[in-house]
Design an enzyme around this catalytic site. Structure first.
Site, PDB file in Angstrom:
ATOM      1  N   ASP A   8       0.847  -1.191   0.000  1.00 59.39           N
ATOM      2  CA  ASP A   8       0.000   0.000   0.000  1.00 59.39           C
ATOM      3  C   ASP A   8       0.882   1.240   0.000  1.00 59.39           C
ATOM      4  O   ASP A   8       1.756   1.390   0.865  1.00 59.39           O
ATOM      5  CB  ASP A   8      -0.905   0.012   1.233  1.00 59.39           C
ATOM      6  N   ASP A 131     -15.469  -3.527  -1.766  1.00 59.88           N
ATOM      7  CA  ASP A 131     -15.074  -3.284  -0.384  1.00 59.88           C
ATOM      8  C   ASP A 131     -16.334  -3.115   0.447  1.00 59.88           C
ATOM      9  O   ASP A 131     -17.172  -2.249   0.142  1.00 59.88           O
ATOM     10  CB  ASP A 131     -14.212  -2.027  -0.293  1.00 59.88           C
TER      11      ASP A 131
END
Length: 242
Positions: A8, A131
């Site tokens: 990330d 998500d």
């Protein structure tokens, strides 16, 4: 089942968030390329890269483009990229740069025309990121929640022709408390396309638990914080996943 390490990116650094909270970013290194090479050397067959800056704001190109370029130049394994890819132009640019798969999340959930266009244009090169927060779709770097359930969105997007889904339970992400297996099983049962599970892996038993889920379309699990925190080794995870 494949184990895919996550990288990330925020401000050019390799970080991990807790439950998608940008204020809870923990910096692991200012050299993400180092980890990309490490995961490749330890047996990874694919990398999952998320541009967190892009995910939050949406960008004409990834906010961490320079780091992405460096990673693509240095590793030989496929890279899938998500975060801020809101349209076909950006997706095409990333694929031409050398990314193997692009992940479309927010725009796919909010705009059927963009979703359909991307599905038609990119096929297997496109992954739909779903998500979920409390069972409902979250967008814009997980900062907003829609009224549509994750399972309903999955069914709808697969009917449109989507070939692959990454399913993340936000409540488990970065918590190292285990995967939401019940939600994962519901998603696996809802659609027939390959599913990549994400969020919650904290130890080897979590990998074993996911690997034991009886579903032919369970393709992979993404692992992030557990690797960086030293709670799990990548070679051990890969061996456990079979």
């Amino acid at each position: 089942m494949q184990v895919i390490p996550a990288i990330d990116l925020k401000g050019g650094k390799c970080v991990r968030l807790t439950q998608g909270e940008f204020t809870k970013a923990e910096i692991y290194t200012e050299d993400p390329v180092k980890y990309a090479l490490r995961w490749q050397q330890e047996g990874a067959t694919r990398l999952h890269i998320v541009d967190l800056d892009g995910a939050k704001a949406g960008m004409p190109q990834p906010a961490n483009l320079d780091v992405l370029r460096q990673i693509l130049r240095r590793v030989s394994i496929p890279v899938q990229l998500g975060g801020g890819i809101r349209n076909e132009v950006v997706a095409d640019r990333m694929l031409r740069l050398g990314v193997d798969r692009v992940i479309l999340g927010t725009s796919a959930a909010q705009n059927d025309q963009i979703a359909q266009g991307a599905i038609d244009q990119f096929g297997e090169k496109l992954v739909i990121g779903i998500d979920a927060r409390d069972g409902f779709v979250a967008v814009s770097g997980w900062q907003e929640r829609l009224d549509e359930s994750a399972v309903n969105f999955a069914r709808r997007i697969v009917k449109m022709g989507a070939k692959r889904i990454i399913f993340t339970d936000i409540s488990r992400d970065g918590m190292l408390g285990g995967v939401n297996v019940a939600a994962l099983q519901e998603m696996l049962s809802a659609v027939a396309v390959p599913i990549i599970a994400s969020g919650g892996v904290g130890k080897l038993d979590d990998i074993l638990e996911v690997a034991c889920v009886s579903a032919p379309n369970l393709e992979a699990v993404i692992v992030g914080k557990a690797l960086y925190a030293g709670a799990l080794s990548l070679p051990g995870a890969i061996a456990a996943a079979g």
